[in-house]
Design a protein around this motif. Structure first.
Motif, mmCIF file in Angstrom:
data_model
loop_
_atom_site.group_PDB
_atom_site.id
_atom_site.type_symbol
_atom_site.label_atom_id
_atom_site.label_comp_id
_atom_site.label_asym_id
_atom_site.label_seq_id
_atom_site.Cartn_x
_atom_site.Cartn_y
_atom_site.Cartn_z
ATOM 1 N N THR A 218 5.461 3.524 1.511
ATOM 2 C CA THR A 218 5.092 2.241 0.924
ATOM 3 C C THR A 218 5.268 1.202 2.016
ATOM 4 O O THR A 218 6.334 1.109 2.630
ATOM 5 N N VAL A 219 4.187 0.462 2.274
ATOM 6 C CA VAL A 219 4.219 -0.576 3.307
ATOM 7 C C VAL A 219 3.875 -1.912 2.671
ATOM 8 O O VAL A 219 3.057 -1.991 1.753
ATOM 9 N N GLU A 220 4.516 -2.973 3.143
ATOM 10 C CA GLU A 220 4.193 -4.308 2.685
ATOM 11 C C GLU A 220 3.297 -4.946 3.723
ATOM 12 O O GLU A 220 3.510 -4.810 4.928
ATOM 13 N N LEU B 108 0.844 -1.189 0.000
ATOM 14 C CA LEU B 108 0.000 0.000 0.000
ATOM 15 C C LEU B 108 0.873 1.231 0.000
ATOM 16 O O LEU B 108 1.926 1.255 0.647
ATOM 17 N N ASP B 109 0.423 2.244 -0.713
ATOM 18 C CA ASP B 109 1.027 3.569 -0.611
ATOM 19 C C ASP B 109 0.104 4.408 0.268
ATOM 20 O O ASP B 109 -1.102 4.463 0.026
ATOM 21 N N LEU B 110 0.679 5.010 1.292
ATOM 22 C CA LEU B 110 -0.051 5.862 2.235
ATOM 23 C C LEU B 110 0.582 7.237 2.247
ATOM 24 O O LEU B 110 1.813 7.353 2.219
ATOM 25 N N ARG B 111 -0.233 8.268 2.325
ATOM 26 C CA ARG B 111 0.319 9.625 2.398
ATOM 27 C C ARG B 111 0.877 9.888 3.799
ATOM 28 O O ARG B 111 0.255 9.591 4.809
ATOM 29 N N VAL B 112 2.059 10.474 3.845
ATOM 30 C CA VAL B 112 2.693 10.849 5.108
ATOM 31 C C VAL B 112 1.803 11.828 5.873
ATOM 32 O O VAL B 112 1.734 11.789 7.100
ATOM 33 N N SER B 113 1.061 12.662 5.146
ATOM 34 C CA SER B 113 0.177 13.632 5.803
ATOM 35 C C SER B 113 -0.965 12.956 6.565
ATOM 36 O O SER B 113 -1.526 13.547 7.481
ATOM 37 N N GLU B 114 -1.297 11.711 6.217
ATOM 38 C CA GLU B 114 -2.371 10.990 6.915
ATOM 39 C C GLU B 114 -1.847 9.980 7.924
ATOM 40 O O GLU B 114 -2.480 9.749 8.954
ATOM 41 N N PRO C 216 3.940 4.950 10.167
ATOM 42 C CA PRO C 216 3.501 3.554 10.234
ATOM 43 C C PRO C 216 4.636 2.674 10.728
ATOM 44 O O PRO C 216 5.809 2.975 10.491
ATOM 45 N N ARG C 217 4.284 1.608 11.426
ATOM 46 C CA ARG C 217 5.293 0.722 12.006
ATOM 47 C C ARG C 217 4.949 -0.731 11.723
ATOM 48 O O ARG C 217 3.768 -1.084 11.597
ATOM 49 N N PRO C 218 5.968 -1.589 11.675
ATOM 50 C CA PRO C 218 5.681 -3.021 11.568
ATOM 51 C C PRO C 218 4.775 -3.441 12.733
ATOM 52 O O PRO C 218 4.967 -3.015 13.869
ATOM 53 N N GLY C 219 3.765 -4.223 12.427
ATOM 54 C CA GLY C 219 2.808 -4.654 13.447
ATOM 55 C C GLY C 219 1.528 -3.844 13.453
ATOM 56 O O GLY C 219 0.520 -4.276 14.007
ATOM 57 N N ASP C 220 1.538 -2.654 12.836
ATOM 58 C CA ASP C 220 0.304 -1.873 12.712
ATOM 59 C C ASP C 220 -0.682 -2.652 11.850
ATOM 60 O O ASP C 220 -0.290 -3.425 10.974
ATOM 61 N N GLY C 221 -1.969 -2.413 12.071
ATOM 62 C CA GLY C 221 -3.008 -3.103 11.318
ATOM 63 C C GLY C 221 -3.570 -2.244 10.199
ATOM 64 O O GLY C 221 -3.617 -1.016 10.308
ATOM 65 N N ILE C 222 -3.988 -2.908 9.142
ATOM 66 C CA ILE C 222 -4.666 -2.272 8.010
ATOM 67 C C ILE C 222 -5.903 -3.114 7.705
ATOM 68 O O ILE C 222 -5.801 -4.331 7.547
ATOM 69 N N GLU C 223 -7.060 -2.461 7.634
ATOM 70 C CA GLU C 223 -8.259 -3.151 7.176
ATOM 71 C C GLU C 223 -8.570 -2.641 5.779
ATOM 72 O O GLU C 223 -8.686 -1.442 5.554
ATOM 73 N N LEU C 224 -8.694 -3.577 4.848
ATOM 74 C CA LEU C 224 -8.865 -3.258 3.436
ATOM 75 C C LEU C 224 -9.971 -4.138 2.879
ATOM 76 O O LEU C 224 -9.847 -5.361 2.879
ATOM 77 N N ASP C 225 -11.058 -3.530 2.456
ATOM 78 C CA ASP C 225 -12.191 -4.269 1.883
ATOM 79 C C ASP C 225 -12.647 -5.411 2.789
ATOM 80 O O ASP C 225 -12.931 -6.520 2.330
ATOM 81 N N GLY C 226 -12.696 -5.156 4.092
ATOM 82 C CA GLY C 226 -13.165 -6.159 5.046
ATOM 83 C C GLY C 226 -12.131 -7.201 5.435
ATOM 84 O O GLY C 226 -12.416 -8.086 6.236
ATOM 85 N N GLU C 227 -10.921 -7.128 4.886
ATOM 86 C CA GLU C 227 -9.856 -8.066 5.230
ATOM 87 C C GLU C 227 -8.850 -7.381 6.139
ATOM 88 O O GLU C 227 -8.538 -6.211 5.960
ATOM 89 N N ALA C 228 -8.314 -8.132 7.095
ATOM 90 C CA ALA C 228 -7.337 -7.597 8.038
ATOM 91 C C ALA C 228 -5.927 -7.980 7.597
ATOM 92 O O ALA C 228 -5.662 -9.128 7.243
ATOM 93 N N ILE D 39 1.161 -4.723 8.840
ATOM 94 C CA ILE D 39 2.348 -4.204 8.162
ATOM 95 C C ILE D 39 3.540 -5.052 8.577
ATOM 96 O O ILE D 39 3.775 -5.275 9.764
ATOM 97 N N GLN D 40 4.284 -5.527 7.571
ATOM 98 C CA GLN D 40 5.496 -6.297 7.869
ATOM 99 C C GLN D 40 6.697 -5.571 7.284
ATOM 100 O O GLN D 40 6.587 -4.917 6.258
ATOM 101 N N GLY D 41 7.809 -5.676 7.943
ATOM 102 C CA GLY D 41 9.005 -4.978 7.479
ATOM 103 C C GLY D 41 8.894 -3.484 7.724
ATOM 104 O O GLY D 41 7.871 -2.972 8.153
ATOM 105 N N GLU D 42 9.981 -2.797 7.460
ATOM 106 C CA GLU D 42 10.021 -1.353 7.681
ATOM 107 C C GLU D 42 9.367 -0.599 6.526
ATOM 108 O O GLU D 42 9.696 -0.850 5.367
ATOM 109 N N PRO D 43 8.463 0.311 6.825
ATOM 110 C CA PRO D 43 7.900 1.164 5.777
ATOM 111 C C PRO D 43 8.998 2.015 5.139
ATOM 112 O O PRO D 43 9.979 2.370 5.788
ATOM 113 N N VAL D 44 8.824 2.335 3.853
ATOM 114 C CA VAL D 44 9.811 3.101 3.109
ATOM 115 C C VAL D 44 9.131 4.341 2.537
ATOM 116 O O VAL D 44 8.047 4.247 1.960
ATOM 117 N N ARG D 45 9.785 5.508 2.708
ATOM 118 C CA ARG D 45 9.243 6.748 2.130
ATOM 119 C C ARG D 45 9.845 7.010 0.761
ATOM 120 O O ARG D 45 10.968 6.609 0.465
#
Length: 104
Positions: free
Chosen positions: A98-100, A59-65, A69-81, A84-90
């Protein structure tokens, strides 16, 4: 730099390109709805003489929003949980993370 930010705002507002997701801090303290651009590229990884093919979810996320982000944070996308794994990269302009993701 304002031109880049304005262009990104247009891209993230596009209903065909971006979507609403919920970002939840690892400790569960905050859950916010943000806009994200989903990418699911195939990835080929070398392991010795073998080449392994795998699907990825990024996922690409805006820094302004999402400021940090950190590894272990959760993302819910279209009802799926997802988690975030690995270090986010700006990006170079420091406007997009960009988060994996992996299934939660």
């Amino acid at each position: 730099m304002d031109a880049f930010k304005e262009a990104l705002d247009i891209l993230f507002a596009d209903l065909d390109l971006a979507r609403d997701v919920t970002h939840t801090a690892m400790d569960g303290s905050t859950a916010v709805q943000v806009r994200a651009i989903l990418r699911r590229p195939d990835e080929i990884t070398g392991f010795g003489e073998a080449r392994l093919w795998s699907e990825t979810t990024r996922l690409d996320l805006r820094v302004s929003e999402v400021a940090a982000p950190r590894p272990g944070d959760g993302i819910e996308l279209d009802g799926e949980a997802f988690t975030i794994q690995g270090e986010p990269v700006r990006d170079r302009e420091r406007l997009v993370w960009t988060v994996e993701l992996r299934p939660a």
